[in-house]
Write a protein that holds these residues in place. Sequence first.
Motif, short mmCIF file in Angstrom:
data_model
loop_
_atom_site.label_atom_id
_atom_site.label_comp_id
_atom_site.label_asym_id
_atom_site.label_seq_id
_atom_site.Cartn_x
_atom_site.Cartn_y
_atom_site.Cartn_z
N LEU A 22 0.73 -1.27 0.08
CA LEU A 22 -0.01 0.06 0.11
C LEU A 22 0.94 1.25 -0.09
N LEU A 23 1.92 1.22 0.76
CA LEU A 23 2.81 2.22 0.69
C LEU A 23 3.31 2.75 -0.45
N LYS A 24 3.83 1.47 -1.20
CA LYS A 24 4.40 1.70 -2.56
C LYS A 24 3.44 2.31 -3.76
N GLU A 25 1.95 2.13 -3.51
CA GLU A 25 0.88 2.54 -4.03
C GLU A 25 0.73 4.31 -3.63
N ALA A 26 0.94 4.39 -2.50
CA ALA A 26 0.95 5.80 -2.14
C ALA A 26 1.97 6.52 -2.53
N GLN A 27 3.12 5.91 -2.58
CA GLN A 27 4.12 6.69 -3.03
C GLN A 27 4.14 7.12 -4.70
N ALA A 28 3.45 6.27 -5.28
CA ALA A 28 3.29 6.47 -6.60
C ALA A 28 2.27 7.40 -6.98
N ALA A 29 1.23 7.38 -6.29
CA ALA A 29 0.02 8.35 -6.14
C ALA A 29 0.53 9.77 -5.86
N PHE A 30 1.36 9.87 -4.74
CA PHE A 30 1.95 11.12 -4.33
C PHE A 30 2.72 11.99 -5.38
N GLY A 31 3.32 11.16 -6.31
CA GLY A 31 3.79 11.67 -7.51
C GLY A 31 5.64 11.93 -7.27
N ALA A 135 1.66 15.70 15.42
CA ALA A 135 1.66 15.57 13.93
C ALA A 135 0.62 16.37 13.29
N LEU A 136 0.66 16.90 12.23
CA LEU A 136 -0.51 17.48 11.27
C LEU A 136 -1.07 16.53 10.52
N VAL A 137 -2.07 15.60 11.12
CA VAL A 137 -2.68 14.72 10.60
C VAL A 137 -3.94 15.04 9.51
N LEU A 138 -3.82 14.75 8.26
CA LEU A 138 -4.61 15.45 7.23
C LEU A 138 -5.80 14.68 7.49
N PRO A 139 -7.09 15.83 7.53
CA PRO A 139 -8.45 14.85 7.46
C PRO A 139 -8.88 14.46 6.35
N GLY A 140 -9.87 13.67 6.23
CA GLY A 140 -10.22 13.15 5.01
C GLY A 140 -10.95 11.60 5.24
N GLN A 141 -11.42 11.05 4.20
CA GLN A 141 -11.63 9.76 4.14
C GLN A 141 -10.75 8.75 4.66
N MET A 142 -11.03 7.95 5.48
CA MET A 142 -10.15 6.85 5.92
C MET A 142 -9.79 5.87 4.96
N ARG A 170 -6.11 11.10 -1.09
CA ARG A 170 -5.33 11.53 0.19
C ARG A 170 -4.20 11.96 -0.19
N MET A 171 -3.47 11.42 -1.15
CA MET A 171 -2.16 11.62 -1.65
C MET A 171 -2.08 13.00 -2.24
N GLU A 172 -3.01 13.30 -2.99
CA GLU A 172 -3.41 14.94 -3.40
C GLU A 172 -3.30 15.78 -2.57
N ALA A 173 -3.94 15.56 -1.61
CA ALA A 173 -3.99 16.30 -0.25
C ALA A 173 -2.84 16.57 0.45
N LEU A 174 -2.12 15.62 0.48
CA LEU A 174 -0.75 15.36 1.26
C LEU A 174 0.22 16.09 0.32
N ARG A 175 0.23 15.95 -1.03
CA ARG A 175 0.98 16.86 -1.73
C ARG A 175 0.70 18.58 -1.63
N ALA A 176 -0.50 18.60 -1.76
CA ALA A 176 -0.95 19.92 -1.73
C ALA A 176 -0.52 20.76 -0.29
N ALA A 177 -0.26 19.71 0.68
CA ALA A 177 0.05 20.30 2.14
C ALA A 177 1.40 20.69 1.97
N VAL A 178 2.35 20.19 1.17
CA VAL A 178 3.73 20.47 1.09
C VAL A 178 4.25 21.40 0.17
#
Length: 179
Positions: A22-31, A135-142, A170-178
């Motif tokens: 799942l983390l590998k998929e998250a990494q790919a989705a993060f960009g 930690a700044l835990v981003l809100p959103g769908q689990m 979730r990864m779009e929101a995380l990328r937008a946060a940084v």
Amino acid sequence: MSSPTLLTICGSLRKGSFNRMLLKEAQAAFGPAETLEADLNLPLYDGDLEEAEGVPQAVKTLAQQVRDADAVVISSPEYNKGITGVLKNALDWISRVEGMPFKDKPTVVMSANAGRTGGETGQFMVLSCLTPLQALVLPGQMLCVAAAGKEFDDSGALTNEHYLKVLATRMEALRAAVT
């Protein structure tokens, strides 16, 4: 910031863990990002050890990875309706490092589990453990991948469109946060 640093933390030590997949998929989705993978092979937290020898170097390395990362993604299974021992131990050790490495760090938590709830209860515990670390835990769908053995193909790719959509959001929101 052209290429942010993404730290992935897996709450399972198993190489073939669904959460690693799942983390590998998250990494790919993060960009595009420099990705670091945390090593949670740490000694058990022991106040006597800390007093006698200080914080172990492996813990200092992990805390520095958290500090240096622009964003953190944690994926962990649920063990017996709770947080895994290795992840809890790592968070306990990090809490002992000066400077609060997780403070205001954009963070997303997710889980993949063999059971029907996808690790939801364990994920709530992870979120609770991150609260005192600030930690700044981003809100959103689990994102709780249930029956994980059926949701990844032989190459380790996530195949369920619903989960892929939630992960992308979730990864779009995380990328937008940084950025």
